[in-house]
Design a protein around this motif. Structure first.
Motif, PDB file in Angstrom:
ATOM      1  N   UNK A   1     -28.912 -25.618 -18.292  1.00 59.59           N
ATOM      2  CA  UNK A   1     -29.288 -24.350 -17.645  1.00 59.59           C
ATOM      3  C   UNK A   1     -28.059 -23.498 -17.356  1.00 59.59           C
ATOM      4  N   UNK A   2     -27.023 -24.116 -16.824  1.00 60.06           N
ATOM      5  CA  UNK A   2     -25.788 -23.391 -16.519  1.00 60.06           C
ATOM      6  C   UNK A   2     -25.134 -22.894 -17.803  1.00 60.06           C
ATOM      7  N   UNK A   3     -25.144 -23.714 -18.837  1.00 58.92           N
ATOM      8  CA  UNK A   3     -24.564 -23.308 -20.116  1.00 58.92           C
ATOM      9  C   UNK A   3     -25.331 -22.128 -20.718  1.00 58.92           C
ATOM     10  N   UNK A   4     -26.636 -22.116 -20.582  1.00 58.78           N
ATOM     11  CA  UNK A   4     -27.441 -20.996 -21.097  1.00 58.78           C
ATOM     12  C   UNK A   4     -27.073 -19.693 -20.381  1.00 58.78           C
TER      13      UNK A   4
ATOM     14  N   UNK B   1     -32.315  -6.545  -7.494  1.00 58.74           N
ATOM     15  CA  UNK B   1     -33.402  -5.803  -8.129  1.00 58.74           C
ATOM     16  C   UNK B   1     -33.028  -5.414  -9.561  1.00 58.74           C
ATOM     17  N   UNK B   2     -31.811  -4.878  -9.754  1.00 54.79           N
ATOM     18  CA  UNK B   2     -31.372  -4.501 -11.100  1.00 54.79           C
ATOM     19  C   UNK B   2     -31.257  -5.720 -12.004  1.00 54.79           C
ATOM     20  N   UNK B   3     -30.774  -6.819 -11.435  1.00 57.75           N
ATOM     21  CA  UNK B   3     -30.636  -8.050 -12.210  1.00 57.75           C
ATOM     22  C   UNK B   3     -32.000  -8.565 -12.651  1.00 57.75           C
ATOM     23  N   UNK B   4     -32.985  -8.506 -11.771  1.00 58.13           N
ATOM     24  CA  UNK B   4     -34.326  -8.967 -12.119  1.00 58.13           C
ATOM     25  C   UNK B   4     -34.962  -8.122 -13.212  1.00 58.13           C
ATOM     26  N   UNK B   5     -34.583  -6.854 -13.292  1.00 56.66           N
ATOM     27  CA  UNK B   5     -35.120  -5.971 -14.313  1.00 56.66           C
ATOM     28  C   UNK B   5     -34.389  -6.089 -15.649  1.00 56.66           C
ATOM     29  N   UNK B   6     -33.220  -6.703 -15.644  1.00 59.68           N
ATOM     30  CA  UNK B   6     -32.419  -6.831 -16.868  1.00 59.68           C
ATOM     31  C   UNK B   6     -33.055  -7.869 -17.795  1.00 59.68           C
ATOM     32  N   UNK B   7     -33.035  -7.592 -19.098  1.00 56.71           N
ATOM     33  CA  UNK B   7     -33.608  -8.572 -20.038  1.00 56.71           C
ATOM     34  C   UNK B   7     -32.776  -9.857 -20.054  1.00 56.71           C
ATOM     35  N   UNK B   8     -33.464 -10.971 -20.155  1.00 59.57           N
ATOM     36  CA  UNK B   8     -32.787 -12.258 -20.273  1.00 59.57           C
ATOM     37  C   UNK B   8     -32.295 -12.867 -18.980  1.00 59.57           C
ATOM     38  N   UNK B   9     -32.656 -12.278 -17.840  1.00 58.51           N
ATOM     39  CA  UNK B   9     -32.234 -12.857 -16.562  1.00 58.51           C
ATOM     40  C   UNK B   9     -32.881 -14.225 -16.403  1.00 58.51           C
ATOM     41  N   UNK B  10     -32.089 -15.247 -16.042  1.00 59.32           N
ATOM     42  CA  UNK B  10     -32.674 -16.584 -15.887  1.00 59.32           C
ATOM     43  C   UNK B  10     -33.657 -16.646 -14.721  1.00 59.32           C
ATOM     44  N   UNK B  11     -34.544 -17.630 -14.784  1.00 65.04           N
ATOM     45  CA  UNK B  11     -35.516 -17.816 -13.705  1.00 65.04           C
ATOM     46  C   UNK B  11     -34.815 -18.426 -12.495  1.00 65.04           C
ATOM     47  N   UNK B  12     -35.091 -17.848 -11.343  1.00 64.58           N
ATOM     48  CA  UNK B  12     -34.438 -18.245 -10.095  1.00 64.58           C
ATOM     49  C   UNK B  12     -35.512 -18.601  -9.078  1.00 64.58           C
ATOM     50  N   UNK B  13     -35.281 -19.706  -8.356  1.00 66.19           N
ATOM     51  CA  UNK B  13     -36.251 -20.154  -7.354  1.00 66.19           C
ATOM     52  C   UNK B  13     -35.956 -19.531  -5.980  1.00 66.19           C
ATOM     53  N   UNK B  14     -34.681 -19.341  -5.636  1.00 64.69           N
ATOM     54  CA  UNK B  14     -34.315 -18.715  -4.368  1.00 64.69           C
ATOM     55  C   UNK B  14     -33.084 -17.840  -4.559  1.00 64.69           C
TER      56      UNK B  14
END
Length: 110
Positions: A63-66, A24-37
């Motif tokens: 994607x991993x490098x980003x 939840x905290x990670x999803x609220x953090x700016x710049x969190x990458x898009x995750x499918x699962x």
């Protein structure tokens, strides 16, 4: 159910809840990458599969490098996946939790 089994179940629930709060905290953090699962392991390790438009090796590497650039203290690894493919993985610590972002590619690395 024995007392030890009850304690194990309580501990497991606490680990799962802590990991869910980290997500939840990670999803609220700016710049969190898009995750499918998302997956929470037995020990509380959180794994997020990166959302990619395809499974090409270059796409997975980019994607991993980003993610690696976004989290400078992270480390990158790879491991063999089913059928000779690879998982490219970024390991990091976030809010005291072990987090892995990963991308699957059908093509072997290196």
């Amino acid at each position: 159910m024995t007392a030890a089994m009850g304690q194990d179940a309580e501990y497991h629930r606490a680990v799962q809840l802590g990991a869910a709060r980290a997500i939840e905290r990670l999803l609220k953090a700016p710049g969190t990458p898009r995750v499918v699962t998302w997956h929470i392991g037995e020990t509380g390790t959180v794994r997020g599969q990166l959302l990619l438009p395809d499974r090409l090796l270059d796409t997975a590497i980019d994607a991993v490098d980003a993610v690696r650039r976004r989290y400078p203290d992270s480390t990158v690894s790879s491991r063999a996946a089913h059928g000779g493919a690879q998982e490219l993985i970024v390991h990091l610590e976030f809010a005291l939790w072990d987090i892995e972002f990963w991308a699957y590619t059908r093509y072997p690395c290196g």
